[in-house]
Scaffold this motif. Structure first.
Motif, mmCIF file in Angstrom:
data_model
loop_
_atom_site.group_PDB
_atom_site.id
_atom_site.type_symbol
_atom_site.label_atom_id
_atom_site.label_comp_id
_atom_site.label_asym_id
_atom_site.label_seq_id
_atom_site.Cartn_x
_atom_site.Cartn_y
_atom_site.Cartn_z
ATOM 1 N N ASP A 95 7.669 7.030 -20.512
ATOM 2 C CA ASP A 95 8.807 8.246 -19.872
ATOM 3 C C ASP A 95 9.227 7.467 -18.671
ATOM 4 O OD1 ASP A 95 6.560 8.398 -17.882
ATOM 5 O OD2 ASP A 95 6.140 10.476 -18.930
ATOM 6 N N ASP A 96 10.073 8.124 -17.822
ATOM 7 C CA ASP A 96 10.864 7.539 -16.641
ATOM 8 C C ASP A 96 9.689 7.335 -15.427
ATOM 9 O OD1 ASP A 96 13.129 7.223 -17.690
ATOM 10 O OD2 ASP A 96 13.910 9.314 -16.957
ATOM 11 N N ALA A 97 8.688 8.294 -15.333
ATOM 12 C CA ALA A 97 7.552 8.062 -14.381
ATOM 13 C C ALA A 97 6.874 6.805 -14.623
ATOM 14 C CB ALA A 97 6.857 9.337 -14.358
ATOM 15 N N SER A 98 6.440 6.680 -15.685
ATOM 16 C CA SER A 98 5.547 5.585 -15.988
ATOM 17 C C SER A 98 6.378 4.041 -16.013
ATOM 18 C CB SER A 98 4.856 5.574 -17.252
ATOM 19 O OG SER A 98 5.924 5.836 -18.331
ATOM 20 N N LEU A 99 7.700 4.177 -16.470
ATOM 21 C CA LEU A 99 8.661 3.059 -16.181
ATOM 22 C C LEU A 99 8.851 2.834 -14.520
ATOM 23 C CD1 LEU A 99 10.730 0.931 -17.213
ATOM 24 C CD2 LEU A 99 12.347 2.484 -17.170
ATOM 25 N N LEU A 100 8.863 3.742 -13.755
ATOM 26 C CA LEU A 100 8.913 3.486 -12.272
ATOM 27 C C LEU A 100 7.580 2.755 -11.857
ATOM 28 C CD1 LEU A 100 10.350 4.000 -9.567
ATOM 29 C CD2 LEU A 100 9.286 6.376 -9.406
ATOM 30 N N LEU A 101 6.466 3.337 -12.390
ATOM 31 C CA LEU A 101 5.384 2.871 -11.852
ATOM 32 C C LEU A 101 5.080 1.229 -12.344
ATOM 33 C CD1 LEU A 101 2.415 3.056 -10.825
ATOM 34 C CD2 LEU A 101 1.582 3.826 -12.904
ATOM 35 N N PHE A 102 5.518 1.005 -13.320
ATOM 36 C CA PHE A 102 5.590 -0.236 -14.163
ATOM 37 C C PHE A 102 6.352 -1.396 -13.127
ATOM 38 C CE2 PHE A 102 7.472 -3.687 -17.018
ATOM 39 C CZ PHE A 102 6.480 -4.437 -17.351
ATOM 40 N N ARG A 103 7.712 -0.721 -12.769
ATOM 41 C CA ARG A 103 8.632 -1.539 -11.828
ATOM 42 C C ARG A 103 7.851 -1.834 -10.443
ATOM 43 N NH1 ARG A 103 14.294 1.343 -13.307
ATOM 44 N NH2 ARG A 103 15.094 -0.287 -14.889
ATOM 45 N N LEU A 104 7.226 -0.863 -10.118
ATOM 46 C CA LEU A 104 6.721 -1.025 -8.771
ATOM 47 C C LEU A 104 5.301 -1.818 -8.878
ATOM 48 C CD1 LEU A 104 6.070 -0.057 -6.100
ATOM 49 C CD2 LEU A 104 4.443 1.811 -6.836
ATOM 50 N N ILE A 105 4.804 -1.926 -9.824
ATOM 51 C CA ILE A 105 3.790 -3.039 -9.972
ATOM 52 C C ILE A 105 4.446 -4.320 -9.958
ATOM 53 C CG2 ILE A 105 2.072 -4.014 -11.719
ATOM 54 C CD1 ILE A 105 1.138 -1.240 -12.357
ATOM 55 N N LEU A 106 5.598 -4.539 -10.725
ATOM 56 C CA LEU A 106 6.170 -6.040 -10.851
ATOM 57 C C LEU A 106 6.640 -6.391 -9.469
ATOM 58 C CD1 LEU A 106 8.127 -5.781 -14.226
ATOM 59 C CD2 LEU A 106 5.826 -6.650 -13.899
ATOM 60 N N PHE A 107 7.321 -5.429 -8.702
ATOM 61 C CA PHE A 107 7.896 -5.865 -7.433
ATOM 62 C C PHE A 107 6.905 -5.811 -6.385
ATOM 63 C CE2 PHE A 107 12.115 -5.008 -9.560
ATOM 64 C CZ PHE A 107 12.752 -5.808 -8.987
ATOM 65 N N SER A 108 5.676 -5.356 -6.518
ATOM 66 C CA SER A 108 4.636 -5.368 -5.729
ATOM 67 C C SER A 108 4.037 -6.577 -5.748
ATOM 68 C CB SER A 108 3.618 -4.083 -5.695
ATOM 69 O OG SER A 108 4.344 -3.027 -5.543
ATOM 70 N N LEU A 109 4.144 -7.409 -6.739
ATOM 71 C CA LEU A 109 3.580 -8.659 -6.772
ATOM 72 C C LEU A 109 4.150 -9.699 -5.632
ATOM 73 C CD1 LEU A 109 3.742 -9.490 -10.534
ATOM 74 C CD2 LEU A 109 1.651 -9.241 -9.289
ATOM 75 N N PHE A 110 5.422 -9.559 -5.293
ATOM 76 C CA PHE A 110 6.103 -10.219 -4.311
ATOM 77 C C PHE A 110 5.503 -10.180 -3.055
ATOM 78 C CE2 PHE A 110 9.193 -10.077 -7.630
ATOM 79 C CZ PHE A 110 9.737 -11.531 -7.698
ATOM 80 N N PRO A 111 5.424 -8.819 -2.303
ATOM 81 C CA PRO A 111 4.678 -8.602 -1.084
ATOM 82 C C PRO A 111 3.064 -8.980 -0.952
ATOM 83 C CG PRO A 111 5.795 -6.457 -1.697
ATOM 84 C CD PRO A 111 5.903 -7.374 -2.952
ATOM 85 N N LEU A 112 2.442 -8.873 -2.123
ATOM 86 C CA LEU A 112 1.118 -9.112 -2.194
ATOM 87 C C LEU A 112 0.935 -11.018 -2.110
ATOM 88 C CD1 LEU A 112 -1.724 -8.493 -2.878
ATOM 89 C CD2 LEU A 112 -1.277 -8.671 -5.344
ATOM 90 N N LEU A 113 1.827 -11.363 -2.857
ATOM 91 C CA LEU A 113 1.706 -12.959 -2.954
ATOM 92 C C LEU A 113 2.076 -13.702 -1.645
ATOM 93 C CD1 LEU A 113 2.632 -13.990 -6.726
ATOM 94 C CD2 LEU A 113 0.279 -13.628 -5.510
ATOM 95 N N MET A 114 3.215 -13.001 -1.131
ATOM 96 C CA MET A 114 3.747 -13.443 0.232
ATOM 97 C C MET A 114 2.401 -13.210 1.247
ATOM 98 S SD MET A 114 7.128 -14.690 0.135
ATOM 99 C CE MET A 114 8.420 -14.646 -1.039
ATOM 100 N N ALA A 115 1.971 -11.997 1.301
ATOM 101 C CA ALA A 115 1.299 -11.761 2.290
ATOM 102 C C ALA A 115 -0.142 -12.822 2.272
ATOM 103 C CB ALA A 115 0.667 -10.377 2.354
ATOM 104 N N THR A 116 -0.637 -12.885 0.872
ATOM 105 C CA THR A 116 -1.781 -13.904 0.712
ATOM 106 C C THR A 116 -1.409 -15.083 1.108
ATOM 107 O OG1 THR A 116 -2.291 -12.315 -1.224
ATOM 108 C CG2 THR A 116 -3.268 -14.593 -0.936
ATOM 109 N N ARG A 117 -0.144 -15.695 0.770
ATOM 110 C CA ARG A 117 0.294 -16.990 1.217
ATOM 111 C C ARG A 117 0.294 -17.275 2.679
ATOM 112 N NH1 ARG A 117 -0.549 -22.367 0.673
ATOM 113 N NH2 ARG A 117 1.327 -23.246 1.623
ATOM 114 N N MET A 118 0.703 -16.217 3.340
ATOM 115 C CA MET A 118 0.614 -16.294 5.022
ATOM 116 C C MET A 118 -0.713 -16.400 5.421
ATOM 117 S SD MET A 118 0.337 -14.732 8.023
ATOM 118 C CE MET A 118 0.428 -12.870 7.767
#
Length: 222
Positions: A95-118
């Motif tokens: 459903d749309d709720a689980s799709l939103l969660l999926f998108r959140l996981i994908l885009f959260s990779l960017f903050p996570l890896l940027m912060a880790t790299r720093m």
């Protein structure tokens, strides 16, 4: 009465988003480094005093992704192919709720890896406490990127040629703006030159993009 008060608090919280979301978006677009530094500073305050004049960074990212999903539906996107697919890992997104969660996981990779790299570039050991401030700061930078890439992608998939061009330009501009903000952020925190900061930003962006695409393919391919 406790139940009614809880409903009242929830209503106020949700309605306040109508004011503080555009305020946070404008501040992030106009002064990305200042807003990211603000996130670091706010986390030092007590829980009740944090982010009183903006949305907190993770919520800002969630609402941005919700808006991209809403725009896609409003433009007649219909049922997302991943939601429609009922085989393999795609069956988990029903459903749309689980799709939103999926998108959140994908885009959260960017903050996570940027912060880790720093942290690694500064020689700071990774801990949950040390990772949180740069991750929160990165959520501020990622939210406009996710919003405009999502809206641009929705426009690019319409049948109107002008909208397709506008969507492509918007998505490319979002990537360019995001890399610019990351370059400034790395340059500030690592005290490095602009070229080295840009290389750091592009490297982590590529890593996060590849990881996001790889995860997405696991849910699309069957």
């Amino acid at each position: 009465m406790k139940w009614l008060n809880s409903i009242g608090d929830l209503l106020y919280e949700v309605m306040s988003w109508l004011v503080f979301y555009p305020v946070t978006l404008w501040r992030t677009i106009r002064r990305p480094l200042e807003t990211m530094t603000y996130a670091d500073r706010e986390l030092r305050d007590s829980a009740g005093e944090q982010f009183t004049d903006t949305l907190n960074p993770p919520l800002f990212l969630v609402l941005s992704l919700f808006l991209t999903q809403a725009v896609g539906v409003a433009m007649g996107g219909g049922v997302n192919p991943i939601v429609a697919q009922k085989t393999g890992l795609a069956a988990l997104i029903s459903d749309d709720a689980s799709l939103l969660l999926f998108r959140l996981i994908l885009f959260s990779l960017f903050p996570l890896l940027m912060a880790t790299r720093m942290l690694r570039a500064r020689g700071i050991a990774l801990t949950r406490q040390r990772l949180k401030p740069p991750f929160y700061a990165q959520c501020y930078a990622c939210a406009p990127f996710a919003l405009f890439v999502g809206v641009g992608t929705s426009l690019a998939h319409t049948t109107v040629v002008a909208a397709q061009w506008a969507g492509t330009v918007l998505a490319i501009g979002a990537v360019g703006g995001y890399l610019t903000a990351q370059t400034i952020w790395f340059e500030h925190h690592l005290q490095s030159g602009r070229a080295r900061a840009l290389l750091n930003a592009m490297r982590v962006f590529a890593e996060a993009a590849v990881a996001a695409v790889a995860i997405a393919l696991l849910f699309v391919l069957h």
